[in-house]
Design a protein around this motif. Structure first.
Motif, PDB file in Angstrom:
ATOM      1  N   TYR A 339       0.914  -1.387   0.010  1.00  5.08           N
ATOM      2  CA  TYR A 339       0.175  -0.305   0.023  1.00  5.08           C
ATOM      3  C   TYR A 339       1.040   1.181   0.379  1.00  5.08           C
ATOM      4  N   ALA A 340       0.660   2.505  -0.677  1.00  2.00           N
ATOM      5  CA  ALA A 340       0.871   3.804  -0.369  1.00  2.00           C
ATOM      6  C   ALA A 340       0.225   4.148   0.439  1.00  2.00           C
ATOM      7  N   ASP A 341      -0.748   4.088   1.014  1.00  2.00           N
ATOM      8  CA  ASP A 341      -1.733   4.667   2.402  1.00  2.00           C
ATOM      9  C   ASP A 341      -2.808   3.270   2.292  1.00  2.00           C
ATOM     10  N   PRO A 342      -3.734   3.746   3.378  1.00  2.00           N
ATOM     11  CA  PRO A 342      -4.667   3.003   4.291  1.00  2.00           C
ATOM     12  C   PRO A 342      -6.096   2.532   2.463  1.00  2.00           C
ATOM     13  N   GLY A 343      -5.824   3.336   1.557  1.00  2.00           N
ATOM     14  CA  GLY A 343      -6.850   3.659   0.712  1.00  2.00           C
ATOM     15  C   GLY A 343      -6.199   3.279  -0.328  1.00  2.00           C
ATOM     16  N   HIS A 344      -4.893   3.654  -1.006  1.00  2.90           N
ATOM     17  CA  HIS A 344      -4.488   3.122  -2.270  1.00  2.90           C
ATOM     18  C   HIS A 344      -3.168   2.153  -2.129  1.00  2.90           C
ATOM     19  N   LEU A 345      -3.577   0.447  -3.340  1.00  8.47           N
ATOM     20  CA  LEU A 345      -2.420   0.351  -3.349  1.00  8.47           C
ATOM     21  C   LEU A 345      -0.920   0.973  -3.800  1.00  8.47           C
ATOM     22  N   ASN A 346      -0.216   0.165  -3.896  1.00  6.60           N
ATOM     23  CA  ASN A 346       1.405   0.908  -4.666  1.00  6.60           C
ATOM     24  C   ASN A 346       0.952  -0.239  -5.600  1.00  6.60           C
ATOM     25  N   GLU A 347       2.889   0.004  -6.199  1.00  8.14           N
ATOM     26  CA  GLU A 347       2.799  -1.134  -7.061  1.00  8.14           C
ATOM     27  C   GLU A 347       2.687  -2.644  -7.081  1.00  8.14           C
ATOM     28  N   ASN A 348       3.181  -2.818  -5.130  1.00  8.38           N
ATOM     29  CA  ASN A 348       3.969  -3.920  -5.121  1.00  8.38           C
ATOM     30  C   ASN A 348       1.762  -4.586  -4.906  1.00  8.38           C
ATOM     31  N   GLY A 349       1.326  -3.707  -4.395  1.00 13.67           N
ATOM     32  CA  GLY A 349       0.234  -4.088  -4.091  1.00 13.67           C
ATOM     33  C   GLY A 349      -1.055  -4.474  -5.799  1.00 13.67           C
ATOM     34  N   GLN A 350      -1.076  -3.293  -6.937  1.00  9.31           N
ATOM     35  CA  GLN A 350      -1.929  -3.589  -7.779  1.00  9.31           C
ATOM     36  C   GLN A 350      -0.979  -4.705  -8.645  1.00  9.31           C
ATOM     37  N   ARG A 351      -0.197  -5.121  -9.005  1.00  8.92           N
ATOM     38  CA  ARG A 351       0.867  -6.271  -9.603  1.00  8.92           C
ATOM     39  C   ARG A 351      -0.123  -7.560  -8.591  1.00  8.92           C
ATOM     40  N   TYR A 352       0.105  -7.734  -7.572  1.00  5.37           N
ATOM     41  CA  TYR A 352      -0.348  -8.381  -6.508  1.00  5.37           C
ATOM     42  C   TYR A 352      -1.989  -8.887  -6.621  1.00  5.37           C
ATOM     43  N   PHE A 353      -2.927  -7.709  -7.015  1.00  9.08           N
ATOM     44  CA  PHE A 353      -4.487  -7.763  -6.954  1.00  9.08           C
ATOM     45  C   PHE A 353      -4.855  -8.546  -8.242  1.00  9.08           C
ATOM     46  N   THR A 354      -4.208  -7.513  -9.139  1.00 10.20           N
ATOM     47  CA  THR A 354      -4.593  -7.723 -10.615  1.00 10.20           C
ATOM     48  C   THR A 354      -4.687  -9.478 -10.466  1.00 10.20           C
ATOM     49  N   ARG A 355      -3.221 -10.472 -10.808  1.00 11.91           N
ATOM     50  CA  ARG A 355      -3.323 -11.090 -11.068  1.00 11.91           C
ATOM     51  C   ARG A 355      -4.476 -12.332 -10.572  1.00 11.91           C
ATOM     52  N   LEU A 356      -4.184 -11.547  -9.465  1.00 13.69           N
ATOM     53  CA  LEU A 356      -5.915 -12.686  -9.322  1.00 13.69           C
ATOM     54  C   LEU A 356      -6.743 -12.002  -9.037  1.00 13.69           C
ATOM     55  N   ILE A 357      -7.709 -11.198  -9.865  1.00 11.70           N
ATOM     56  CA  ILE A 357      -8.432 -10.948  -9.808  1.00 11.70           C
ATOM     57  C   ILE A 357      -8.403 -10.951 -11.700  1.00 11.70           C
ATOM     58  N   ALA A 358      -8.326 -10.276 -12.258  1.00  6.64           N
ATOM     59  CA  ALA A 358      -7.733 -10.323 -13.669  1.00  6.64           C
ATOM     60  C   ALA A 358      -8.388 -11.769 -14.460  1.00  6.64           C
ATOM     61  N   PRO A 359      -8.182 -13.646 -14.049  1.00  3.18           N
ATOM     62  CA  PRO A 359      -8.331 -14.455 -14.425  1.00  3.18           C
ATOM     63  C   PRO A 359     -10.300 -14.205 -14.770  1.00  3.18           C
ATOM     64  N   GLY A 360     -10.725 -14.237 -13.024  1.00  2.17           N
ATOM     65  CA  GLY A 360     -12.068 -14.374 -13.514  1.00  2.17           C
ATOM     66  C   GLY A 360     -12.623 -12.950 -14.160  1.00  2.17           C
ATOM     67  N   LEU A 361     -12.172 -11.733 -13.989  1.00  2.00           N
ATOM     68  CA  LEU A 361     -12.806 -10.815 -14.827  1.00  2.00           C
ATOM     69  C   LEU A 361     -12.427 -11.183 -16.130  1.00  2.00           C
ATOM     70  N   ILE A 362     -11.731 -11.500 -16.421  1.00  2.94           N
ATOM     71  CA  ILE A 362     -12.035 -12.137 -18.068  1.00  2.94           C
ATOM     72  C   ILE A 362     -12.802 -12.917 -18.152  1.00  2.94           C
ATOM     73  N   GLN A 363     -13.021 -14.043 -17.135  1.00  2.00           N
ATOM     74  CA  GLN A 363     -13.366 -15.077 -17.668  1.00  2.00           C
ATOM     75  C   GLN A 363     -15.324 -14.472 -17.579  1.00  2.00           C
ATOM     76  N   TYR A 364     -15.620 -13.857 -17.162  1.00  2.00           N
ATOM     77  CA  TYR A 364     -17.016 -12.925 -17.126  1.00  2.00           C
ATOM     78  C   TYR A 364     -17.053 -12.408 -18.378  1.00  2.00           C
ATOM     79  N   TYR A 365     -15.939 -11.392 -18.522  1.00  2.00           N
ATOM     80  CA  TYR A 365     -16.380 -10.840 -19.681  1.00  2.00           C
ATOM     81  C   TYR A 365     -16.723 -11.752 -21.781  1.00  2.00           C
ATOM     82  N   GLU A 366     -16.252 -13.448 -21.091  1.00  2.00           N
ATOM     83  CA  GLU A 366     -16.631 -14.149 -22.416  1.00  2.00           C
ATOM     84  C   GLU A 366     -17.827 -14.383 -21.995  1.00  2.00           C
ATOM     85  N   SER A 367     -18.075 -14.819 -20.536  1.00  2.00           N
ATOM     86  CA  SER A 367     -19.392 -15.155 -20.471  1.00  2.00           C
ATOM     87  C   SER A 367     -21.010 -14.191 -21.076  1.00  2.00           C
TER      88      SER A 367
END
Lengths: 371, 43
Positions: A339-367
């Motif tokens: 995190y950069a502050d209590p509300g915002h992810l920093n680059e570490n958090g952004q990479r970590y979070f996006t890699r976890l949510i991307a497959p589900g999001l893409i699956q939803y997009y396809e459906s």
């Protein structure tokens, strides 16, 4: 004491000036002048400090597969190039993924920005989020004087209490001189060799968001007081969390979501409904993506203020990973490195979070694409 | 001359009403509305 005015004539002139300033948005709305002075002065005024957004909305013309839209939490939380790369690979074609984000939260800004985006581009899936624990979260967006134009948007306010209507009207009063100035000097071109770096670069030490499809990857360490902590340390969390932990809300069956039903101002609910209706009219699939804050790091559930799909009476997917699961096995110190502050992810958090949510999001997009 | 005397209180009354209206609008609005540096502030 010297009187404020030397003569009644001077007092009358000052009164007329005040009257004119206060009535200016109403007067422009009543005349064709509104279409000249207000309608698209906005292009350069509204997005002047976000030149990459201006390009996304007004210059690019192709369809957008997935647009992430919302406040800074969204732009700092999502690694947009990664999502686009994954979608390219999955669909076997060049896809278009963009982030459109700005300063401050609120469904008011979300509605008006989406209106502008959807007026210019077709968006297949719109991913948004507006919840925040910030004390300012329930105030109209600070930047309203930059984007609320009474001539264009005044009619919409009829569904709001008078007091809240007057706040947006006042925003139009404050913004009027800028609108008039832009009418006098329209369409100031963006300087491609702009010597002044954007705020994302100076404040967040991020690379130019234009090169990252609108995503801001903050090179900041954790600071509890939202000050810029420049001590950024690269950190790749090792957890057992996988994309299978991604959860989608199913009414009546899902225990990953809790609705707090905390008090919300009328305008939040009003603009949330307007936003949902707008997206539905334009044929967008809506995804409310839960963005985790530091304070919920051990929570087993995702807390939302309302059951937004039910409240908006709109088809809307709610997705996310409960923070307790997202950060399972990490110490508090390790979570801070995300995190950069209590509300915002920093680059570490952004990479970590996006890699976890991307497959589900893409699956939803396809459906959605199949329907 | 007489008309000018009649208008004077109306002008001051209107001035007071407008000033109060502005005060009320400022009080009802977020402080950020009047912060001209706001666009340069944070993500």
């Amino acid at each position: 004491m010297r009187p404020a005015f030397d003569s009644p004539r001077q007092a009358a002139a000052f009164t007329m000036l005040l009257l004119l300033l206060l009535a200016a948005p109403w007067l422009t709305a009543k005349t064709s002048f509104s279409r000249q002075a207000q309608t698209y002065s906005a292009e350069s005024i509204r997005w002047e400090n976000y030149p990459w957004i201006q390009k996304t909305i007004f210059e690019e013309t192709n369809d957008i597969d997935i647009a992430f839209i919302g406040s800074s939490h969204m732009t700092l939380g999502i690694d947009t190039p990664y999502v686009q790369q994954q979608l390219d690979e999955r669909l076997g074609r060049k896809t278009v993924v963009r982030s459109v984000s700005w300063l401050g939260g609120g469904y008011d800004e979300l509605y008006f920005a989406a209106k502008e985006l959807l007026a210019h581009r077709r968006v297949k899936t719109l991913v948004f989020y507006d919840e925040s624990s910030s004390p300012k979260a329930d105030e109209p967006n600070d930047t309203a004087p930059h984007w609320f134009r009474y001539g264009d948007d005044g009619g919409l306010l009829a569904g709001l209490p008078l007091r809240q209507q007057s706040v947006y009207y006042f925003a139009a009063v404050i913004g009027m001189p800028r609108n008039l100035l832009n009418w006098v000097i329209p369409g100031l071109p963006e300087d491609p060799n702009r010597p002044i770096p954007t705020f994302a670069e100076t404040r967040n030490l991020a690379v130019n968001p234009e090169t990252r499809l609108g995503s801001v990857s903050a090179h900041l360490g954790f600071d509890p007081d939202f000050m810029a902590n420049t001590n950024f340390v690269v950190f790749v969390p090792q957890t057992g969390t996988t994309s299978a932990d991604f959860r989608m809300y199913q009414p009546g069956t899902n225990s990953s979501y809790v609705f707090s039903n905390r008090p919300l101002p009328d305008w939040q609910i009003f603009f949330a409904r307007q936003f949902a209706r707008l997206a539905q009219r334009q044929g967008c699939h809506l995804v409310l993506l839960h963005l985790p804050e530091f304070t919920e790091r051990s929570s087993p559930v995702m807390v939302e203020a309302r059951d937004w799909p039910g409240l908006c009476q709109t088809d809307m997917a709610m997705m996310g990973i409960p923070a307790g699961r997202l950060f399972a096995g990490l110490s508090e110190g390790e979570v801070k490195l995300l995190y950069a502050d209590p509300g915002h992810l920093n680059e570490n958090g952004q990479r970590y979070f996006t890699r976890l949510i991307a497959p589900g999001l893409i699956q939803y997009y396809e459906s959605c694409a199949l329907h | 001359m007489k008309a000018a005397h009649c208008i004077e209180p109306v002008v001051y009354l209107l001035l007071i009403v407008l000033s109060l209206a502005i005060l009320l609008l400022v009080a009802a609005s977020p402080p950020g509305f009047l912060d001209t540096s706001i666009v340069y502030q944070g993500f």
